[in-house]
Design an enzyme around this catalytic site. Structure first.
Site, PDB file in Angstrom:
ATOM      1  N   GLY A 138       0.830  -1.198   0.000  1.00 35.89           N
ATOM      2  CA  GLY A 138       0.000   0.000   0.000  1.00 35.89           C
ATOM      3  C   GLY A 138       0.872   1.257   0.000  1.00 35.89           C
ATOM      4  O   GLY A 138       0.552   2.250  -0.666  1.00 35.89           O
TER       5      GLY A 138
ATOM      6  N   LYS B 157       0.342 -17.703 -10.029  1.00 37.40           N
ATOM      7  CA  LYS B 157       1.119 -17.129  -8.921  1.00 37.40           C
ATOM      8  C   LYS B 157       0.842 -17.914  -7.630  1.00 37.40           C
ATOM      9  O   LYS B 157       1.747 -18.143  -6.830  1.00 37.40           O
ATOM     10  CB  LYS B 157       0.776 -15.650  -8.738  1.00 37.40           C
ATOM     11  CG  LYS B 157       1.713 -14.947  -7.770  1.00 37.40           C
ATOM     12  CD  LYS B 157       1.476 -13.449  -7.711  1.00 37.40           C
ATOM     13  CE  LYS B 157       2.527 -12.780  -6.843  1.00 37.40           C
ATOM     14  NZ  LYS B 157       2.181 -11.400  -6.487  1.00 37.40           N
TER      15      LYS B 157
ATOM     16  N   ASN C  21       5.994 -20.751  -0.185  1.00 36.50           N
ATOM     17  CA  ASN C  21       5.710 -20.077   1.084  1.00 36.50           C
ATOM     18  C   ASN C  21       5.571 -21.056   2.241  1.00 36.50           C
ATOM     19  O   ASN C  21       6.313 -20.986   3.224  1.00 36.50           O
ATOM     20  CB  ASN C  21       4.427 -19.257   0.960  1.00 36.50           C
ATOM     21  CG  ASN C  21       4.695 -17.824   0.534  1.00 36.50           C
ATOM     22  OD1 ASN C  21       5.472 -17.113   1.153  1.00 36.50           O
ATOM     23  ND2 ASN C  21       4.066 -17.403  -0.534  1.00 36.50           N
TER      24      ASN C  21
ATOM     25  N   ASN D  24      -2.404 -11.243  -2.858  1.00 33.35           N
ATOM     26  CA  ASN D  24      -2.076 -12.620  -3.230  1.00 33.35           C
ATOM     27  C   ASN D  24      -3.175 -13.549  -2.743  1.00 33.35           C
ATOM     28  O   ASN D  24      -3.842 -13.269  -1.746  1.00 33.35           O
ATOM     29  CB  ASN D  24      -0.759 -13.049  -2.576  1.00 33.35           C
ATOM     30  CG  ASN D  24       0.451 -12.524  -3.333  1.00 33.35           C
ATOM     31  OD1 ASN D  24       0.379 -12.262  -4.533  1.00 33.35           O
ATOM     32  ND2 ASN D  24       1.557 -12.398  -2.627  1.00 33.35           N
TER      33      ASN D  24
ATOM     34  N   SER E  98       7.872 -14.569   1.700  1.00 33.32           N
ATOM     35  CA  SER E  98       7.250 -13.581   2.595  1.00 33.32           C
ATOM     36  C   SER E  98       6.528 -14.241   3.773  1.00 33.32           C
ATOM     37  O   SER E  98       6.474 -13.676   4.869  1.00 33.32           O
ATOM     38  CB  SER E  98       6.282 -12.698   1.816  1.00 33.32           C
ATOM     39  OG  SER E  98       5.277 -13.506   1.238  1.00 33.32           O
TER      40      SER E  98
HETATM   41  P1  NAD Z   1       1.799  -5.821   5.048  1.00 28.36           P
HETATM   42  O1  NAD Z   1       1.804  -6.876   6.084  1.00 28.36           O
HETATM   43  O2  NAD Z   1       3.028  -4.984   4.887  1.00 28.36           O
HETATM   44  O3  NAD Z   1       0.570  -4.823   5.311  1.00 28.36           O
HETATM   45  C1  NAD Z   1      -0.745  -5.305   5.397  1.00 28.36           C
HETATM   46  C2  NAD Z   1      -1.440  -4.643   6.589  1.00 28.36           C
HETATM   47  O4  NAD Z   1      -0.825  -5.082   7.806  1.00 28.36           O
HETATM   48  C3  NAD Z   1      -1.363  -3.125   6.591  1.00 28.36           C
HETATM   49  O5  NAD Z   1      -2.603  -2.623   7.039  1.00 28.36           O
HETATM   50  C4  NAD Z   1      -0.265  -2.818   7.601  1.00 28.36           C
HETATM   51  O6  NAD Z   1      -0.401  -1.564   8.224  1.00 28.36           O
HETATM   52  C5  NAD Z   1      -0.428  -3.952   8.586  1.00 28.36           C
HETATM   53  N1  NAD Z   1       0.834  -4.261   9.262  1.00 28.36           N
HETATM   54  C6  NAD Z   1       2.050  -4.440   8.685  1.00 28.36           C
HETATM   55  N2  NAD Z   1       2.982  -4.708   9.625  1.00 28.36           N
HETATM   56  C7  NAD Z   1       2.340  -4.696  10.813  1.00 28.36           C
HETATM   57  C8  NAD Z   1       2.752  -4.898  12.154  1.00 28.36           C
HETATM   58  N3  NAD Z   1       4.033  -5.178  12.453  1.00 28.36           N
HETATM   59  N4  NAD Z   1       1.825  -4.812  13.130  1.00 28.36           N
HETATM   60  C9  NAD Z   1       0.525  -4.528  12.835  1.00 28.36           C
HETATM   61  N5  NAD Z   1       0.069  -4.335  11.572  1.00 28.36           N
HETATM   62  C10 NAD Z   1       0.964  -4.413  10.578  1.00 28.36           C
HETATM   63  O7  NAD Z   1       1.370  -6.542   3.694  1.00 28.36           O
HETATM   64  P2  NAD Z   1       1.920  -6.328   2.208  1.00 28.36           P
HETATM   65  O8  NAD Z   1       3.257  -6.968   2.092  1.00 28.36           O
HETATM   66  O9  NAD Z   1       1.741  -4.913   1.847  1.00 28.36           O
HETATM   67  O10 NAD Z   1       0.904  -7.261   1.409  1.00 28.36           O
HETATM   68  C11 NAD Z   1      -0.437  -6.858   1.111  1.00 28.36           C
HETATM   69  C12 NAD Z   1      -1.007  -7.878   0.125  1.00 28.36           C
HETATM   70  O11 NAD Z   1      -0.220  -7.834  -1.088  1.00 28.36           O
HETATM   71  C13 NAD Z   1      -0.930  -9.328   0.620  1.00 28.36           C
HETATM   72  O12 NAD Z   1      -2.014 -10.047   0.087  1.00 28.36           O
HETATM   73  C14 NAD Z   1       0.365  -9.847  -0.022  1.00 28.36           C
HETATM   74  O13 NAD Z   1       0.365 -11.251  -0.188  1.00 28.36           O
HETATM   75  C15 NAD Z   1       0.310  -9.124  -1.364  1.00 28.36           C
HETATM   76  N6  NAD Z   1       1.597  -8.925  -2.020  1.00 28.36           N
HETATM   77  C16 NAD Z   1       2.698  -8.519  -1.311  1.00 28.36           C
HETATM   78  C17 NAD Z   1       3.902  -8.311  -1.999  1.00 28.36           C
HETATM   79  C18 NAD Z   1       5.121  -7.790  -1.265  1.00 28.36           C
HETATM   80  O14 NAD Z   1       6.210  -7.764  -1.884  1.00 28.36           O
HETATM   81  N7  NAD Z   1       5.035  -7.331  -0.034  1.00 28.36           N
HETATM   82  C19 NAD Z   1       3.975  -8.541  -3.380  1.00 28.36           C
HETATM   83  C20 NAD Z   1       2.816  -8.929  -4.065  1.00 28.36           C
HETATM   84  C21 NAD Z   1       1.618  -9.118  -3.372  1.00 28.36           C
END
Ligand code: NAD
Length: 313
Positions: free
Chosen positions: A12, A188, A196, A106, A261
């Site tokens: 995000g 994917k 994973n 994902n 991840s």
């Molecule tokens: P993320 O865990 O970084 O964030 C997701 C949510 O969790 C957000 O609201 C964030 O604020 C919260 N969060 C993150 N860390 C936290 C913590 N320590 N304590 C409390 N809340 C926390 O997730 P992401 O990596 O952005 O992934 C989002 C989606 O995109 C998932 O479905 C993932 O599989 C997919 N995705 C991720 C990647 C990547 O490289 N990160 C790539 C492709 C798809």
């Protein structure tokens, strides 16, 4: 375009920064208070391909969206899948009749959840090859390139998706319309559904796992369950392409030394995993279509056992 990023973790943050840099009006909604506080105080920070950047973007906790006056043209969902339903509930006041909702999470079957909140003609379902990491509250680490494929599963098709694709491309997010998004999502998911869970349970990087004498039969068994469930829904997958992508994960010169991840989430950060929406989704769809999925079922249970042992939250 007026855009809300709903879920501002690693991915995000990437989308927020790139869309903000391209002069869109961006608003953030998240549920992690420490992260929200950091972004309010110091802006959303990132190491963006080696350069330190900061963007002042408004952010709200998902429990305070009723205070927000913003007619979003586009909502991009970027929670973890376990948080998706709660976020959609919270976002109800901000999703209007015309708001497009893009999901790039994902995993499998998110359209079944989203369509309870958004008409099918406004849902854009996609898959992204962008990546991102979080260094801590308020700070992302964004390297490399990526792309997005997306499709409207309703009746508006490519024409309905075009304004969103144009906005994503103006922000250099490299988006394309796909006529076959479920195939790319399943492809994917085959990679995520092997690398994973297995590397997490075995405490291994992808190369070390791939070089074991039993990697091939285990991977083949799991992938054959994904294929059988896809086939039951008339989703076409190509085995040579899927296996080539899995084998490329074992390459020590490129990504083989990385832990996937799910490993980072569970083993390093003690966070719950998305296993129920990858292998677990295959188990549920298998039950629906009469397809046996013992390997996916076992791997899902093992990951849940590990979550409980670690006390993941
Ligand atoms: P993320 O865990 O970084 O964030 C997701 C949510 O969790 C957000 O609201 C964030 O604020 C919260 N969060 C993150 N860390 C936290 C913590 N320590 N304590 C409390 N809340 C926390 O997730 P992401 O990596 O952005 O992934 C989002 C989606 O995109 C998932 O479905 C993932 O599989 C997919 N995705 C991720 C990647 C990547 O490289 N990160 C790539 C492709 C798809």
């Amino acid at each position: 375009m007026k855009i809300i990023i709903a879920g501002v973790g690693a991915m995000g943050s990437r989308f927020a920064l790139m869309l903000h840099q391209a002069n869109n009006e961006v608003l953030l909604v998240d549920g992690w208070q420490a992260h929200i506080d950091a972004i309010r105080e110091e802006g959303l920070k990132a190491n963006f391909n080696g350069e330190e950047v900061v963007a002042k973007i408004p952010i709200y906790h998902q429990t305070e969206v009723d205070k927000v006056d913003f007619s979003a043209e586009l909502v991009i969902l970027f929670t973890k899948v376990m948080q998706l339903e709660g976020m959609l509930q919270a976002m109800k006041p901000l999703i209007g009749k015309e708001t497009k909702v893009l999901c790039l999470l994902n995993g499998i079957g998110h359209e079944d959840i989203i369509r309870n909140y958004v008409p099918l003609d406004n849902i854009l379902l996609g898959n992204t090859m962008w990546t991102a990491g979080l260094e801590g509250p308020g700070k992302a680490k964004l390297f490399g390139n990526g792309s997005i494929d997306l499709q409207n599963l309703g009746t508006v098709g490519e024409q309905g998706a075009k304004p969103v694709i144009d906005v994503l491309n103006e922000a250099k997010l490299n988006a394309h319309y796909s006529e076959n998004i479920l195939s790319s999502i399943y492809k994917k998911a085959c990679v995520n559904g092997t690398m994973n869970g297995l590397c997490t349970i075995l405490d291994a990087n992808m190369a070390d796992f791939g070089e074991t004498s039993v990697s091939e039969p285990i991977v083949n068994a799991i992938v054959s369950e994904f294929f059988a469930v896809a086939e039951a829904q008339n989703i076409t997958l190509h085995l040579d392409e899927v296996m080539a992508q899995i084998h490329s994960c074992y390459n020590r010169e490129t990504i083989g030394l990385h832990h996937p991840s799910m490993y980072q989430d569970l083993i390093i950060n003690h966070r719950l995993t998305e296993i129920d929406y990858i292998n677990g989704a295959i188990v549920r769809k298998g039950q629906e279509f009469g397809v046996p999925t013992p390997y996916c079922s076992f791997l899902t249970e093992l990951v849940h056992a590990k979550e409980e042992i670690i006390g993941a939250k």
